[in-house]
Design an enzyme around this catalytic site. Sequence first.
Site, mmCIF file in Angstrom:
data_model
loop_
_atom_site.group_PDB
_atom_site.id
_atom_site.type_symbol
_atom_site.label_atom_id
_atom_site.label_comp_id
_atom_site.label_asym_id
_atom_site.label_seq_id
_atom_site.Cartn_x
_atom_site.Cartn_y
_atom_site.Cartn_z
ATOM 1 C CB SER A 181 -0.968 -0.010 1.177
ATOM 2 O OG SER A 181 -0.288 -0.309 2.372
ATOM 3 C CG HIS A 209 -4.016 -1.230 -2.021
ATOM 4 N ND1 HIS A 209 -4.621 -0.009 -2.234
ATOM 5 C CD2 HIS A 209 -3.600 -1.215 -0.735
ATOM 6 C CE1 HIS A 209 -4.557 0.716 -1.134
ATOM 7 N NE2 HIS A 209 -3.947 0.004 -0.200
ATOM 8 C CE LYS A 240 -7.420 0.023 1.063
ATOM 9 N NZ LYS A 240 -6.702 -0.908 1.890
HETATM 10 C C1 PLP Z 1 -6.672 -0.920 3.374
HETATM 11 C C2 PLP Z 1 -6.016 -2.218 3.609
HETATM 12 C C3 PLP Z 1 -6.589 -3.160 4.449
HETATM 13 C C4 PLP Z 1 -7.790 -2.835 5.299
HETATM 14 O O1 PLP Z 1 -8.944 -2.751 4.550
HETATM 15 P P1 PLP Z 1 -10.217 -1.990 5.153
HETATM 16 O O2 PLP Z 1 -11.344 -2.576 4.404
HETATM 17 O O3 PLP Z 1 -9.996 -0.535 4.896
HETATM 18 O O4 PLP Z 1 -10.272 -2.304 6.608
HETATM 19 C C5 PLP Z 1 -5.985 -4.396 4.541
HETATM 20 N N1 PLP Z 1 -4.868 -4.681 3.849
HETATM 21 C C6 PLP Z 1 -4.270 -3.787 3.041
HETATM 22 C C7 PLP Z 1 -3.019 -4.156 2.307
HETATM 23 C C8 PLP Z 1 -4.814 -2.517 2.913
HETATM 24 O O5 PLP Z 1 -4.207 -1.610 2.147
#
Ligand code: PLP
Length: 394
Positions: A181, A209, A240
């Site tokens: 990320s 992602h 996302k």
């Molecule tokens: C954003 C993210 C999460 C968490 O996801 P949410 O649905 O926002 O709780 C988990 N793993 C990665 C790699 C992320 O970037």
Amino acid sequence: MANALAFLDDELRTLKTAGAYRWPRELHGEQAPVCEYDGREVINLCSNNYLGLANHPALKAAARRAIDEHGVGSGAVRTIAGNMAIHGELERRLAAFKRTDAALLYQSGFTANAGTVAALLGKGDVVVSDELNHASIIDGCRLSGAERKIFPHRNLDAARRCLEEARGARRVLVITDGVFSMDGDVAPLPQLCALAREYGAIMMVDDAHASGVMGAGGRGTVEHFGLHDRVDVQVGTLSKAWAGLGGYVAGSRSLIAYLMQRARPLLFSTSHPPSVAATALAALDLIERDDTLIARLWDNTAFFKSGLAALGFDTGASETPITPIMIGGEAEAMRFSDQLFEHGVFALGIAYPTVPRGKARVRTIVTAGHTRDDLSRALDACGAVGRAMGLLRG
Ligand SMILES: *Cc1c(COP(=O)(O)O)cnc(C)c1O
């Protein structure tokens, strides 16, 4: 009366002195490619709204309809009040999308990772984990009580050494983000899967992602590399590219059945309102119908990345719509971000402890919703601020 919380003010003062105190900007109106933060209209390069679905009419209509038909709340945790039919429908659709036998919804990607790792492992087990894995994976490892062996980022020799040291453990889990990320680079998934198989380890991938972004039809890195028979546990998020909220695990029927017995976020925290599931179903309809939005996302990504490179910025090892502008110093990265905001571009400055010291950066994320004009103006602002700060020649 003595103030038992006096330490809070000391801690906050320390953070402020170090320039590390943060408060989020306030968004007025919708999450959009161009929107209003703190009363200023800016080009938004901060969201994970990859496909621009956060205010898509079809998703809004689906949420409204679900409220009318199913109400606003699910009543309790699923093992008590039962599964709502719409949650079951979404799970079947997500399993089909990810080409697995079953899937299980969680309240967020965070709880999906933390809850799943903690349910699968315990004392006497070992987790082999990339040093840049998401915080929710790290928390899951801590909660599980398993021993943690962390390998340097994408370093396969080191991962092998960890697996070698883990010989004799009850269970071993190899876990990685599909797309990282903060750097936008991709895990060496085929090689990690081969290692997991060689050592008899469970293979788990967090495609937060990558879902809706990478691989045919947006099915993620597992699809991108063709590793469906090699990855035991796939995590995805609905927060996302899906633009709503939620996480899920996709895998075998036994995996899902076991997690329903043991995953604490499912056993002790209420399931989504039905409108959230409806939003995710509507997003899935759009994503499965055609990949126009995904194609536009990658077009925009290529345009923006080549623009940054032409300006002379270092964008690290990114291969995805997450493109860091590497700055180095903490204070400079924050100043770069602040100056961009003054120039009408919102891109987050990221510094230690989120990334290692000396690797501070401004992270940009383009979406399918940005126009070429938005991106050109954002590149102009990056160039102007970069030159003014002496980060670029010329
Ligand atoms: C954003 C993210 C999460 C968490 O996801 P949410 O649905 O926002 O709780 C988990 N793993 C990665 C790699 C992320 O970037």
